[in-house]
Design a protein around this motif. Structure first.
Motif, PDB file in Angstrom:
ATOM      1  N   ARG A  46     -19.609 -28.816  37.538  1.00 14.05           N
ATOM      2  CA  ARG A  46     -18.450 -29.662  37.803  1.00 14.05           C
ATOM      3  C   ARG A  46     -17.532 -29.693  36.595  1.00 14.05           C
ATOM      4  N   GLY A  47     -16.235 -29.548  36.849  1.00 13.77           N
ATOM      5  CA  GLY A  47     -15.241 -29.537  35.789  1.00 13.77           C
ATOM      6  C   GLY A  47     -14.778 -28.147  35.415  1.00 13.77           C
ATOM      7  N   SER A  48     -15.487 -27.118  35.877  1.00 10.45           N
ATOM      8  CA  SER A  48     -15.167 -25.750  35.470  1.00 10.45           C
ATOM      9  C   SER A  48     -14.135 -25.077  36.367  1.00 10.45           C
ATOM     10  N   ALA A  49     -13.674 -25.753  37.403  1.00  8.86           N
ATOM     11  CA  ALA A  49     -12.722 -25.145  38.330  1.00  8.86           C
ATOM     12  C   ALA A  49     -11.357 -24.961  37.669  1.00  8.86           C
ATOM     13  N   TYR A  50     -10.616 -23.990  38.154  1.00  6.28           N
ATOM     14  CA  TYR A  50      -9.279 -23.744  37.642  1.00  6.28           C
ATOM     15  C   TYR A  50      -8.402 -23.223  38.774  1.00  6.28           C
ATOM     16  N   MET A  51      -7.112 -23.264  38.555  1.00  6.18           N
ATOM     17  CA  MET A  51      -6.135 -22.875  39.555  1.00  6.18           C
ATOM     18  C   MET A  51      -6.327 -21.423  39.981  1.00  6.18           C
ATOM     19  N   GLY A  52      -6.538 -21.209  41.273  1.00 12.23           N
ATOM     20  CA  GLY A  52      -6.711 -19.863  41.788  1.00 12.23           C
ATOM     21  C   GLY A  52      -8.136 -19.360  41.759  1.00 12.23           C
ATOM     22  N   PRO A 166       7.223 -31.564  37.211  1.00 11.04           N
ATOM     23  CA  PRO A 166       6.439 -32.532  37.982  1.00 11.04           C
ATOM     24  C   PRO A 166       4.986 -32.092  38.114  1.00 11.04           C
ATOM     25  N   GLY A 167       4.100 -33.058  38.264  1.00 15.82           N
ATOM     26  CA  GLY A 167       2.683 -32.762  38.398  1.00 15.82           C
ATOM     27  C   GLY A 167       2.379 -31.943  39.639  1.00 15.82           C
ATOM     28  N   VAL A 168       1.255 -31.230  39.578  1.00 11.76           N
ATOM     29  CA  VAL A 168       0.843 -30.339  40.667  1.00 11.76           C
ATOM     30  C   VAL A 168      -0.509 -30.785  41.223  1.00 11.76           C
ATOM     31  N   LEU A 169      -0.588 -30.831  42.545  1.00  8.87           N
ATOM     32  CA  LEU A 169      -1.861 -31.013  43.237  1.00  8.87           C
ATOM     33  C   LEU A 169      -2.402 -29.634  43.565  1.00  8.87           C
ATOM     34  N   ASP A 170      -3.453 -29.229  42.879  1.00  7.24           N
ATOM     35  CA  ASP A 170      -4.122 -27.949  43.140  1.00  7.24           C
ATOM     36  C   ASP A 170      -5.175 -28.192  44.216  1.00  7.24           C
ATOM     37  N   ILE A 171      -4.856 -27.785  45.446  1.00  8.21           N
ATOM     38  CA  ILE A 171      -5.747 -28.029  46.586  1.00  8.21           C
ATOM     39  C   ILE A 171      -6.096 -26.674  47.190  1.00  8.21           C
ATOM     40  N   GLU A 172      -7.348 -26.281  47.043  1.00 13.73           N
ATOM     41  CA  GLU A 172      -7.786 -24.940  47.435  1.00 13.73           C
ATOM     42  C   GLU A 172      -9.278 -24.964  47.726  1.00 13.73           C
ATOM     43  N   TRP A 173      -9.898 -23.798  47.787  1.00  9.82           N
ATOM     44  CA  TRP A 173     -11.310 -23.698  48.132  1.00  9.82           C
ATOM     45  C   TRP A 173     -12.181 -24.490  47.168  1.00  9.82           C
ATOM     46  N   ASN A 174     -13.178 -25.129  47.729  1.00 11.13           N
ATOM     47  CA  ASN A 174     -14.141 -25.897  46.944  1.00 11.13           C
ATOM     48  C   ASN A 174     -15.118 -24.942  46.251  1.00 11.13           C
ATOM     49  N   PRO A 175     -15.113 -24.884  44.929  1.00  6.23           N
ATOM     50  CA  PRO A 175     -16.029 -23.973  44.247  1.00  6.23           C
ATOM     51  C   PRO A 175     -17.469 -24.474  44.202  1.00  6.23           C
ATOM     52  N   LEU A 244       4.044 -17.787  54.251  1.00  6.53           N
ATOM     53  CA  LEU A 244       3.880 -19.106  53.640  1.00  6.53           C
ATOM     54  C   LEU A 244       3.275 -20.079  54.635  1.00  6.53           C
ATOM     55  N   PRO A 245       2.689 -21.164  54.148  1.00  3.94           N
ATOM     56  CA  PRO A 245       2.198 -22.192  55.068  1.00  3.94           C
ATOM     57  C   PRO A 245       3.331 -22.750  55.930  1.00  3.94           C
ATOM     58  N   SER A 246       2.968 -23.279  57.070  1.00  7.07           N
ATOM     59  CA  SER A 246       3.944 -23.782  58.029  1.00  7.07           C
ATOM     60  C   SER A 246       4.838 -24.852  57.406  1.00  7.07           C
ATOM     61  N   GLY A 247       6.139 -24.764  57.713  1.00  4.30           N
ATOM     62  CA  GLY A 247       7.100 -25.755  57.248  1.00  4.30           C
ATOM     63  C   GLY A 247       7.913 -25.301  56.055  1.00  4.30           C
ATOM     64  N   TRP A 248       7.331 -24.503  55.181  1.00  5.46           N
ATOM     65  CA  TRP A 248       8.046 -24.013  54.003  1.00  5.46           C
ATOM     66  C   TRP A 248       8.722 -22.680  54.311  1.00  5.46           C
ATOM     67  N   SER A 249      10.013 -22.599  54.074  1.00  6.39           N
ATOM     68  CA  SER A 249      10.739 -21.344  54.283  1.00  6.39           C
ATOM     69  C   SER A 249      10.811 -20.523  53.006  1.00  6.39           C
ATOM     70  N   SER A 250      10.510 -21.147  51.881  1.00  8.92           N
ATOM     71  CA  SER A 250      10.499 -20.434  50.609  1.00  8.92           C
ATOM     72  C   SER A 250       9.551 -21.152  49.655  1.00  8.92           C
ATOM     73  N   TYR A 251       9.147 -20.464  48.628  1.00  2.00           N
ATOM     74  CA  TYR A 251       8.281 -21.071  47.614  1.00  2.00           C
ATOM     75  C   TYR A 251       9.118 -21.463  46.405  1.00  2.00           C
ATOM     76  N   THR A 252       8.643 -22.451  45.673  1.00  2.62           N
ATOM     77  CA  THR A 252       9.257 -22.813  44.396  1.00  2.62           C
ATOM     78  C   THR A 252       8.616 -22.018  43.272  1.00  2.62           C
ATOM     79  N   MET A 253       7.283 -21.835  43.362  1.00  2.00           N
ATOM     80  CA  MET A 253       6.551 -21.041  42.383  1.00  2.00           C
ATOM     81  C   MET A 253       5.543 -20.161  43.104  1.00  2.00           C
ATOM     82  N   TRP A 254       5.191 -19.066  42.464  1.00  2.00           N
ATOM     83  CA  TRP A 254       4.257 -18.111  43.062  1.00  2.00           C
ATOM     84  C   TRP A 254       3.306 -17.614  41.979  1.00  2.00           C
ATOM     85  N   GLN A 255       2.019 -17.840  42.173  1.00  2.00           N
ATOM     86  CA  GLN A 255       1.001 -17.261  41.298  1.00  2.00           C
ATOM     87  C   GLN A 255       0.697 -15.864  41.843  1.00  2.00           C
TER      88      GLN A 255
END
Length: 282
Positions: A46-52, A166-175, A244-255
């Protein structure tokens, strides 16, 4: 016949303090907040997760188009995201290579703070980058509003200085277990909404949502309700951002890659440097 009162057993008299101590210990144990559930053997700590962290495992990777990356520098601004995995980051090297913005992992759940946060968050700012912080969500440990508070209280706030994103909510697969954290699609949407609402009420800014289209589809039912208010940071390691996920026509950032120079995770802001600074200002 006279009744004689039996003497109290010395063993019984000594047992009362012991019993009291045992009960006190039990009450103290019950009052301590529960730690996150233990993970199965072989899973990350726990704690070792990172974006992506889950992108390569679930979505794979296609080599980024280097010529496209170079050509897009005029209209898309290069950035990086870092966590404790990178340790002390060579920010002057990244700045000299054209990296103009950065996000640092601040927190995870309500049990982890990045020990390198100060060097990474302040170091990027000191070389001239526009920077922000992100929170790795663990919806199976505590509620969305609770985690938003923890994030804001430990480096995830926002200020209108033109150099704080602004802060980011990183919501992705549970490691650490089930990919969707054991939540139904509707329960996941509720959790995300609770986080976003609390972050907005605490900071005055709408948080950015970082996710991958496949995870968002599987775990929220491809919910479109946040697109009107929350910028999207899409994760896809390829030469295009893809669907892209439904509702978004463009991204603000892309990893777009996990194999960049100096720091593996590289990103693009969908606009020039002046637009990036406008986005930071809000």
């Amino acid at each position: 016949m006279d009744l004689v009162e039996s003497p109290i057993s010395p063993h019984r008299s000594r047992s009362r303090p012991a019993l009291t101590a045992a009960l006190t210990g039990l009450l103290l144990t019950l009052s301590v907040p529960a730690a996150p559930a233990a993970t199965a053997p072989g899973t990350p700590a726990r704690g070792s997760a990172y974006m992506g962290m889950g992108v390569l495992a679930h979505d794979g990777s296609a080599p980024p188009d280097d010529s496209s990356t170079t050509g897009n520098r005029v209209t898309q601004t290069e950035g990086v995201d870092v966590s404790s995995y990178q340790g002390n980051v060579a920010w002057p090297t990244l700045w000299s290579a054209g990296t103009k913005w950065a996000y640092t992992k601040g927190t995870e759940g309500t049990y982890y703070k990045n020990p390198y946060f100060t060097q990474q968050y302040n170091g990027s700012y000191d070389v001239g980058m526009v920077r922000g912080a992100y929170h790795f969500a663990t919806p199976d440990t505590t509620g969305g509003a609770t985690q938003a508070d923890y994030f804001v209280d430990h480096g995830g706030g926002w200020s209108k200085d033109g150099k704080t994103l602004p802060g980011v909510l990183d919501i992705e697969w549970n490691p650490y277990g089930d990919a969707c954290y054991g939540k139904s699609k509707s329960a996941m949407v509720t959790w995300v909404r609770d986080f976003l609402n609390r972050y907005k009420s605490r900071t005055g800014r709408a948080a950015v949502i970082y996710t991958a289209t496949s995870w968002w589809t599987d775990c929220t039912g491809n919910y479109a309700g946040f697109a009107a208010t929350n910028p999207l940071w899409i994760a896809r390691y390829a030469s295009t951002a893809g669907t892209l996920p439904s509702g978004w026509s463009s991204y603000t950032m892309w990893q777009y890659t996990s194999t960049g120079k100096t720091v593996g995770d590289h990103d693009r802001f969908n606009g020039g440097l002046s637009q990036l600074k406008d986005f930071a200002t809000g």
